[in-house]
Motif scaffolding. Sequence first.
Motif, mmCIF file in Angstrom:
data_model
loop_
_atom_site.group_PDB
_atom_site.id
_atom_site.type_symbol
_atom_site.label_atom_id
_atom_site.label_comp_id
_atom_site.label_asym_id
_atom_site.label_seq_id
_atom_site.Cartn_x
_atom_site.Cartn_y
_atom_site.Cartn_z
ATOM 1 N N LEU A 65 1.221 5.234 -9.252
ATOM 2 C CA LEU A 65 0.232 6.115 -9.867
ATOM 3 C C LEU A 65 0.905 7.341 -10.479
ATOM 4 O O LEU A 65 0.549 7.774 -11.577
ATOM 5 C CB LEU A 65 -0.825 6.527 -8.845
ATOM 6 C CG LEU A 65 -1.751 5.410 -8.351
ATOM 7 C CD1 LEU A 65 -2.647 5.930 -7.234
ATOM 8 C CD2 LEU A 65 -2.558 4.825 -9.491
ATOM 9 N N ARG A 85 0.815 -1.221 0.000
ATOM 10 C CA ARG A 85 0.000 0.000 0.000
ATOM 11 C C ARG A 85 0.850 1.272 0.000
ATOM 12 O O ARG A 85 0.473 2.269 -0.587
ATOM 13 C CB ARG A 85 -0.930 0.014 1.207
ATOM 14 C CG ARG A 85 -2.028 -0.997 1.093
ATOM 15 C CD ARG A 85 -2.939 -0.950 2.288
ATOM 16 N NE ARG A 85 -3.952 -1.992 2.141
ATOM 17 C CZ ARG A 85 -4.637 -2.478 3.134
ATOM 18 N NH1 ARG A 85 -4.440 -2.027 4.356
ATOM 19 N NH2 ARG A 85 -5.527 -3.412 2.923
ATOM 20 N N VAL A 134 1.807 2.501 -3.634
ATOM 21 C CA VAL A 134 0.769 2.727 -4.650
ATOM 22 C C VAL A 134 0.888 4.111 -5.268
ATOM 23 O O VAL A 134 0.848 4.264 -6.494
ATOM 24 C CB VAL A 134 -0.638 2.495 -4.061
ATOM 25 C CG1 VAL A 134 -1.722 2.977 -5.014
ATOM 26 C CG2 VAL A 134 -0.828 1.014 -3.744
ATOM 27 N N GLN A 172 -8.477 -5.745 -7.699
ATOM 28 C CA GLN A 172 -7.527 -6.403 -6.810
ATOM 29 C C GLN A 172 -7.268 -7.820 -7.275
ATOM 30 O O GLN A 172 -8.188 -8.561 -7.613
ATOM 31 C CB GLN A 172 -8.057 -6.418 -5.377
ATOM 32 C CG GLN A 172 -7.086 -6.997 -4.388
ATOM 33 C CD GLN A 172 -7.622 -6.945 -2.969
ATOM 34 O OE1 GLN A 172 -8.738 -6.506 -2.748
ATOM 35 N NE2 GLN A 172 -6.842 -7.400 -2.033
ATOM 36 N N LYS A 218 -2.295 2.658 -13.522
ATOM 37 C CA LYS A 218 -3.685 2.864 -13.136
ATOM 38 C C LYS A 218 -4.079 1.742 -12.197
ATOM 39 O O LYS A 218 -3.610 0.618 -12.331
ATOM 40 C CB LYS A 218 -4.600 2.827 -14.364
ATOM 41 C CG LYS A 218 -4.316 3.934 -15.351
ATOM 42 C CD LYS A 218 -5.205 3.786 -16.564
ATOM 43 C CE LYS A 218 -4.822 4.820 -17.605
ATOM 44 N NZ LYS A 218 -5.540 4.612 -18.855
ATOM 45 N N GLN A 219 -4.962 2.061 -11.267
ATOM 46 C CA GLN A 219 -5.446 1.007 -10.379
ATOM 47 C C GLN A 219 -6.392 0.101 -11.145
ATOM 48 O O GLN A 219 -7.158 0.548 -11.994
ATOM 49 C CB GLN A 219 -6.123 1.598 -9.160
ATOM 50 C CG GLN A 219 -5.123 2.217 -8.211
ATOM 51 C CD GLN A 219 -5.767 2.710 -6.943
ATOM 52 O OE1 GLN A 219 -6.827 3.320 -6.973
ATOM 53 N NE2 GLN A 219 -5.113 2.468 -5.827
ATOM 54 N N HIS A 220 -6.313 -1.163 -10.842
ATOM 55 C CA HIS A 220 -7.130 -2.182 -11.492
ATOM 56 C C HIS A 220 -7.739 -3.024 -10.388
ATOM 57 O O HIS A 220 -7.367 -2.891 -9.213
ATOM 58 C CB HIS A 220 -6.227 -3.029 -12.404
ATOM 59 C CG HIS A 220 -6.988 -3.869 -13.377
ATOM 60 N ND1 HIS A 220 -7.277 -5.181 -13.153
ATOM 61 C CD2 HIS A 220 -7.502 -3.582 -14.593
ATOM 62 C CE1 HIS A 220 -7.943 -5.674 -14.179
ATOM 63 N NE2 HIS A 220 -8.095 -4.712 -15.069
#
Length: 60
Positions: free
Chosen positions: A42, A35, A38, A51, A47-49
């Motif tokens: 970014l 965490r 992250v 989990q 990009k967040q995808h």
Amino acid sequence: MIVRMGGVADAAALAAILAEARARHLSHVTVHSGRRAVDFYLRNGFKQHRQLLLWEPTAV
């Protein structure tokens, strides 16, 4: 490929990895990050995808 990053060379190491990914025409690069890292990813174009979860059988 598994890469664990840490220290002041993070951005340079990531740039080299992404340059190699582009040279190999890879469709994506997946990062399994803690965490705390992250925001670093970014800021560097990730990009967040959804989990990702992993299951492994337990030894009996």
